[in-house]
Design an enzyme around this catalytic site. Structure first.
Site, PDB file in Angstrom:
ATOM      1  CD1 TRP A 166      25.649  -6.804 -33.119  1.00 32.36           C
ATOM      2  CD2 TRP A 166      23.773  -6.644 -31.900  1.00 32.36           C
ATOM      3  NE1 TRP A 166      24.682  -6.216 -33.894  1.00 32.36           N
ATOM      4  CE2 TRP A 166      23.535  -6.103 -33.182  1.00 32.36           C
ATOM      5  CE3 TRP A 166      22.745  -6.634 -30.964  1.00 32.36           C
ATOM      6  CZ2 TRP A 166      22.286  -5.563 -33.540  1.00 32.36           C
ATOM      7  CZ3 TRP A 166      21.510  -6.102 -31.317  1.00 32.36           C
ATOM      8  CH2 TRP A 166      21.296  -5.576 -32.598  1.00 32.36           C
ATOM      9  CG  ASP A 183      25.510 -13.152 -31.180  1.00 29.67           C
ATOM     10  OD1 ASP A 183      25.065 -13.684 -32.214  1.00 29.67           O
ATOM     11  OD2 ASP A 183      25.207 -11.993 -30.819  1.00 29.67           O
ATOM     12  CE  LYS A 235      21.825  -9.005 -38.365  1.00 24.64           C
ATOM     13  NZ  LYS A 235      22.137  -9.296 -37.000  1.00 24.64           N
TER      14      LYS A 235
HETATM   15  C1  LIG Z   1      21.758  -8.611 -35.588  1.00 26.31           C
HETATM   16  C2  LIG Z   1      22.513  -9.154 -34.441  1.00 26.31           C
HETATM   17  C3  LIG Z   1      21.906  -9.402 -33.189  1.00 26.31           C
HETATM   18  C4  LIG Z   1      20.482  -9.048 -32.891  1.00 26.31           C
HETATM   19  O1  LIG Z   1      19.617  -9.901 -33.491  1.00 26.31           O
HETATM   20  P1  LIG Z   1      18.038  -9.800 -33.244  1.00 26.31           P
HETATM   21  O2  LIG Z   1      17.561 -10.987 -33.983  1.00 26.31           O
HETATM   22  O3  LIG Z   1      17.598  -8.495 -33.806  1.00 26.31           O
HETATM   23  O4  LIG Z   1      17.787  -9.877 -31.788  1.00 26.31           O
HETATM   24  C5  LIG Z   1      22.706  -9.954 -32.201  1.00 26.31           C
HETATM   25  N1  LIG Z   1      23.984 -10.256 -32.412  1.00 26.31           N
HETATM   26  C6  LIG Z   1      24.599 -10.032 -33.591  1.00 26.31           C
HETATM   27  C7  LIG Z   1      26.040 -10.390 -33.763  1.00 26.31           C
HETATM   28  C8  LIG Z   1      23.881  -9.472 -34.637  1.00 26.31           C
HETATM   29  O5  LIG Z   1      24.486  -9.242 -35.817  1.00 26.31           O
END
Ligand SMILES: *Cc1c(COP(=O)(O)O)cnc(C)c1O
Length: 392
Positions: A137, A204, A228
């Protein structure tokens, strides 16, 4: 209380243990019980949410707050939804203890959209940003940032398949911001200490948002895809310090400019109404649990239990460096790879779903998000302890 959809839906099956069937009693739908085995959902995302959230959300689809209308068919400009948006934003502020400089937005597009939206708003062509490369990511965020300005990758654990969080790095003074991925969902690593920097800090937090207490005001921008630890897919939480905006020279498309969303109270266009509502339900649930500090305590307990079982077993090994282990995503493999399928089937027969590891790491990944009960971790721990290799 009027329902208008009495006979339109076909018969369907539903997992009995996930829903209080009483909710559906007045809808004359033929729900059939297909499973009495309790499900333990360790999915990495989309992932488990509190059972009460599912129940409330299901109710709202049929009859939202006794309006006789579904949450799916109300105008987003009505006071009915305005109340939802206002409460959701206020709860985020409260749970994260944000100061007045930080604004809360619910935006479309998933965390991946933020990979682009962050540099578009914060980084000019000739300016530099600093990124930490701690997983897939992070790498995706870096790729997008390069479309808007310069990227200095200040550290990387790529060479070791991202098994650890680098500690020894320096951030150039002129970097507009430092970007971290607070929890690396695929590799099961987590920044246990947030780096101190005089630069703006951007994170993030998709896979550990609301899982632990941090000084959230120390961040100038936090983003997280909801699916998540917060709600269903389809909405992003963005927390942004207003003072860092409006500094770039480029023209920013209207819908991409954070300032427009702030001005419109996160209602610049039609928000993902249902997704925001489910986030609100989860935030209410979190507050009722005692807030972030209380859930952090439980998360510590769950992770400690599972890691101890892995460390005590001669059959299993954790993949991440111990000091950097994630409390959200526990990655582990078996010493004898040929036993992994048997263990997966063994756990499956006990109702465990979602522990197959990401293909980039292999083995298993058990995600222990806020809503996963301790009893599910107890069960998995027990299965790790009692598994006996087949035809060994
Ligand atoms: C799942 C995830 C993403 C991607 O998320 P989307 O909503 O599918 O774009 C980005 N960063 C992290 C740390 C993630 O776990």
């Amino acid at each position: 209380m009027a329902f208008r959809h009495n006979n339109d839906w076909p018969a369907r099956t539903i997992k009995a243990d996930w829903f209080d069937l009483g909710i559906f009693a007045s809808t004359k739908i033929n729900y059939q019980l297909i499973s009495m085995t309790a499900i333990h959902n360790f999915n990495a995302g989309p992932s488990i949410l509190p059972k009460t959230v599912f129940e409330e959300a299901a109710k709202a689809v049929l009859n939202f707050n006794d309006t006789g209308l579904s949450i799916l068919e109300i105008g987003h400009r009505t006071h009915i939804f305005q109340d939802v948006m206002d409460e959701a934003r206020a709860l985020v502020k409260e749970l994260m203890q944000l100061d007045e400089e930080h604004d809360v937005l619910f935006l479309h597009g998933g965390a991946s959209t933020q990979f682009m939206q962050v540099p578009m708003n914060l980084l000019d062509d000739k300016e530099t940003s600093a990124y930490t490369d701690t997983g897939v990511w992070s790498a995706k965020a870096i790729k997008e940032a390069r479309l808007f300005g310069k990227v200095d990758i200040v550290c990387s654990s790529k060479e070791s398949n991202y098994t650890f969080i680098p500690t020894d790095f320096a951030v150039p003074n002129d970097a507009k911001y430092l970007h971290i991925t607070s929890n690396n969902t695929i590799y099961g690593t987590q920044w246990q200490k947030i780096p101190k920097t005089s630069n703006s800090l951007v994170a993030d937090m998709s896979s550990d948002i609301f899982s632990r207490v941090l000084d959230f005001n120390a961040f100038d921008l936090i983003y997280a895809g909801a699916q998540k630890n917060m709600g269903p897919a389809g909405v992003n939480l963005v927390v942004v310090n207003k003072n860092i905006l409006g500094k770039v020279k480029r023209q920013i498309p209207t819908i991409m400019d954070y300032r427009n969303h702030i001005r419109e109270g996160s209602m610049l266009n039609t928000p993902p109404v249902f997704a925001v509502y489910v986030c609100l339900l989860t935030l209410r649930w979190l507050k009722a649990q005692g807030g972030v500090a209380a859930i952090e305590k439980l998360n510590h307990e769950k992770a400690a239990l599972l890691y101890a079982a892995i460390d005590d077993s001669i059959l299993f090994n954790g993949t991440a460096k111990k000091s950097d282990r994630s409390k959200m995503n526990v990655c582990f493999v078996m010493t004898d790879k040929s036993q992994e399928e048997a263990f997966l089937q063994f756990t499956k027969s006990h109702g465990i779903v979602g522990i197959k590891g990401h293909r980039l790491v292999g083995g298993f990944r058990a995600s222990l998000y806020n809503a996963l009960p301790l009893s599910s971790v107890d069960l998995l721990t027990e299965l790790i302890k009692t598994f006996t290799p087949t035809n060994a």
